[in-house]
Design an enzyme around this catalytic site. Structure first.
Site, PDB file in Angstrom:
ATOM      1  N   GLY A  74       4.598  18.719 -33.737  1.00 44.39           N
ATOM      2  CA  GLY A  74       3.524  18.147 -32.916  1.00 44.39           C
ATOM      3  C   GLY A  74       3.102  19.073 -31.791  1.00 44.39           C
ATOM      4  O   GLY A  74       2.676  18.601 -30.728  1.00 44.39           O
ATOM      5  N   ASN A 127      -4.853  29.142 -33.563  1.00 40.58           N
ATOM      6  CA  ASN A 127      -4.229  28.256 -34.542  1.00 40.58           C
ATOM      7  C   ASN A 127      -5.256  27.215 -34.990  1.00 40.58           C
ATOM      8  O   ASN A 127      -5.529  26.256 -34.273  1.00 40.58           O
ATOM      9  CB  ASN A 127      -2.997  27.593 -33.912  1.00 40.58           C
ATOM     10  CG  ASN A 127      -2.287  26.677 -34.882  1.00 40.58           C
ATOM     11  OD1 ASN A 127      -2.731  26.488 -36.023  1.00 40.58           O
ATOM     12  ND2 ASN A 127      -1.187  26.103 -34.444  1.00 40.58           N
ATOM     13  N   CYS A 130      -4.488  22.820 -36.022  1.00 41.94           N
ATOM     14  CA  CYS A 130      -3.976  21.765 -35.151  1.00 41.94           C
ATOM     15  C   CYS A 130      -4.447  20.389 -35.603  1.00 41.94           C
ATOM     16  O   CYS A 130      -5.602  20.202 -35.975  1.00 41.94           O
ATOM     17  CB  CYS A 130      -4.327  22.003 -33.697  1.00 41.94           C
ATOM     18  SG  CYS A 130      -5.815  22.874 -33.455  1.00 41.94           S
ATOM     19  N   GLY A 244       7.170  32.223 -46.101  1.00 44.63           N
ATOM     20  CA  GLY A 244       8.306  32.505 -46.982  1.00 44.63           C
ATOM     21  C   GLY A 244       8.802  33.931 -47.002  1.00 44.63           C
ATOM     22  O   GLY A 244       9.639  34.272 -47.832  1.00 44.63           O
TER      23      GLY A 244
HETATM   24  C1  LIG Z   1       9.662  24.732 -36.562  1.00 42.13           C
HETATM   25  C2  LIG Z   1       8.324  25.366 -36.802  1.00 42.13           C
HETATM   26  C3  LIG Z   1       7.391  25.397 -35.763  1.00 42.13           C
HETATM   27  C4  LIG Z   1       6.140  25.984 -35.967  1.00 42.13           C
HETATM   28  N1  LIG Z   1       5.245  26.031 -34.922  1.00 42.13           N
HETATM   29  C5  LIG Z   1       4.062  26.674 -35.092  1.00 42.13           C
HETATM   30  C6  LIG Z   1       3.160  26.831 -34.001  1.00 42.13           C
HETATM   31  O1  LIG Z   1       3.423  26.430 -32.866  1.00 42.13           O
HETATM   32  N2  LIG Z   1       1.977  27.448 -34.260  1.00 42.13           N
HETATM   33  C7  LIG Z   1       1.640  27.964 -35.495  1.00 42.13           C
HETATM   34  O2  LIG Z   1       0.550  28.536 -35.651  1.00 42.13           O
HETATM   35  N3  LIG Z   1       2.505  27.845 -36.535  1.00 42.13           N
HETATM   36  C8  LIG Z   1       3.687  27.232 -36.354  1.00 42.13           C
HETATM   37  N4  LIG Z   1       4.566  27.152 -37.416  1.00 42.13           N
HETATM   38  C9  LIG Z   1       4.229  27.793 -38.691  1.00 42.13           C
HETATM   39  C10 LIG Z   1       4.845  29.204 -38.751  1.00 42.13           C
HETATM   40  O3  LIG Z   1       4.331  30.012 -37.721  1.00 42.13           O
HETATM   41  C11 LIG Z   1       4.568  29.878 -40.118  1.00 42.13           C
HETATM   42  O4  LIG Z   1       3.187  30.126 -40.254  1.00 42.13           O
HETATM   43  C12 LIG Z   1       5.055  29.028 -41.289  1.00 42.13           C
HETATM   44  O5  LIG Z   1       6.308  28.449 -40.983  1.00 42.13           O
HETATM   45  C13 LIG Z   1       5.187  29.846 -42.577  1.00 42.13           C
HETATM   46  O6  LIG Z   1       6.032  30.945 -42.422  1.00 42.13           O
HETATM   47  P1  LIG Z   1       7.619  30.920 -42.778  1.00 42.13           P
HETATM   48  O7  LIG Z   1       7.739  30.413 -44.180  1.00 42.13           O
HETATM   49  O8  LIG Z   1       8.041  32.346 -42.603  1.00 42.13           O
HETATM   50  O9  LIG Z   1       8.274  30.018 -41.784  1.00 42.13           O
HETATM   51  C14 LIG Z   1       5.814  26.566 -37.228  1.00 42.13           C
HETATM   52  C15 LIG Z   1       6.765  26.522 -38.267  1.00 42.13           C
HETATM   53  C16 LIG Z   1       8.011  25.946 -38.076  1.00 42.13           C
HETATM   54  C17 LIG Z   1       9.002  25.935 -39.209  1.00 42.13           C
END
Ligand SMILES: Cc1cc2nc3c(=O)[nH]c(=O)nc-3n(C[C@H](O)[C@H](O)[C@H](O)COP(=O)(O)O)c2cc1C
Length: 305
Positions: A74, A127, A130, A244
């Site tokens: 959130g 971002n 949202c 990923g």
């Molecule tokens: C716990 C958590 C919090 C996240 N918070 C944000 C955020 O504040 N802003 C955003 O653009 N993406 C956020 N993401 C998405 C990540 O930045 C990323 O784009 C997404 O997890 C895919 O990459 P990954 O598979 O390497 O985690 C969040 C992801 C996770 C797991």
């Protein structure tokens, strides 16, 4: 033999290597972000900052699932103004900072971009995923004309490179990416998390308090890779891959699809901050073994075949 270089230039932002942390994972504090940089990241990305402090959703907000994690944080954050000193501190320590941000209206996006630009960030990541935005903007993540409008307004306010981070939860990501480019985006980050859910069979209820959340981690990599592939075909600006990435081989896959750099989130939960250095080692090894002298030579190669 020419010297092997991992350095990249993303819309004028020169980084020592193409691996960054993904916004928001682990709710990064400035000290932790410094640690991420010291562990080998080319730049650090803040959690998404908004115009006001936000508590985020109630717990549980994060659950491990097969192949990754589900989260519905959130967008908890202290507000952009609060983070100004933190950005200044990171800059003093010589860390390149990309400030991730969001707003609930066009004006709020502009106001936050202004604050973060004045704070001294090196680039902004808008971002576009949202969940809580004003009616006027529709579903920003899936509405091309709203996204173009927001991007134009933000670009008018800042001289910094603006990366627009897209959601994979759309019918045609090429159209959304193109709208961001038309709005003046300097790069596209593809992608944020995939909408998903999980149910506790004993309690017979969704596990996340928010019911649905965003899936991240190794299981989403093929989806994110397809998004990068399509976005790279649609736009003429750099693409940054997210979704990923855990190993150097994963990063190379995204680069072959057209990404100039990658962001790594969930892997830091499973592998620790050392993962940034390890991914760079893997990239370096691949370049050496395949006779490349720079990352640039790999970008988009799979598109040419
Ligand atoms: C716990 C958590 C919090 C996240 N918070 C944000 C955020 O504040 N802003 C955003 O653009 N993406 C956020 N993401 C998405 C990540 O930045 C990323 O784009 C997404 O997890 C895919 O990459 P990954 O598979 O390497 O985690 C969040 C992801 C996770 C797991």
């Amino acid at each position: 033999m020419s010297k092997l270089s991992l350095a990249v230039d993303i819309a004028g932002l020169k980084l020592r290597n193409p691996v960054m942390n993904a916004a928001g994972v682990l709710g990064m504090t400035p000290l932790l972000l410094k640690h991420v940089y010291d562990s080998g990241a080319g730049a650090v990305i803040t959690k998404s900052l908004g115009p006001h402090p936000r508590a985020g959703h109630p717990n549980p907000t994060l659950v491990r699932v097969e192949g990754g994690a589900l989260n519905a944080m959130g967008l908890p954050n202290p507000g952009a103004e609060y983070f100004v000193d933190e950005i200044k501190e990171l800059k003093k320590m010589g860390v390149p900072v990309i400030a991730s941000f969001f707003g609930g209206s066009v004006q709020e996006f502009v106001d936050v971009a202004y604050i973060l630009t004045k704070a001294g960030a090196d680039a902004l990541e808008l971002n576009a995923s949202c969940p809580n935005v004003a009616e006027e903007m529709g579903m920003l993540a899936a509405d091309a004309s709203s996204l173009e409008k927001v991007t134009v307004a933000v670009k008018d306010e800042t001289s910094l490179p603006v990366f627009v981070k897209l959601s994979p939860n759309v019918t045609n990501i090429k159209i959304i990416a193109k709208a961001a480019e038309w709005g003046g985006a300097d790069a596209i980050t593809a992608v944020n998390t995939l909408k998903a859910m999980s149910i506790d069979i004993n309690f017979k209820r969704p596990i996340l308090a928010n019911t649905t959340g965003g899936m991240s981690g190794p299981a989403v990599k093929p989806v994110a890779l397809r998004c990068v592939w399509e976005v790279a075909q649609a736009v003429d600006i750099p693409v940054i891959g997210s979704g990923g990435v855990t190993t150097g081989g994963d990063a190379i896959e995204f680069m072959l699809a057209g990404a100039s750099a990658v962001e790594v989130g969930t892997a830091v939960m499973t592998h620790g901050v050392e993962v940034y250095g390890q991914i760079n080692d893997g990239i370096r090894e691949y370049l050496k073994e395949n006779g490349f002298s720079s990352v640039k030579e790999v970008v988009g190669l799979a598109q040419d075949s």
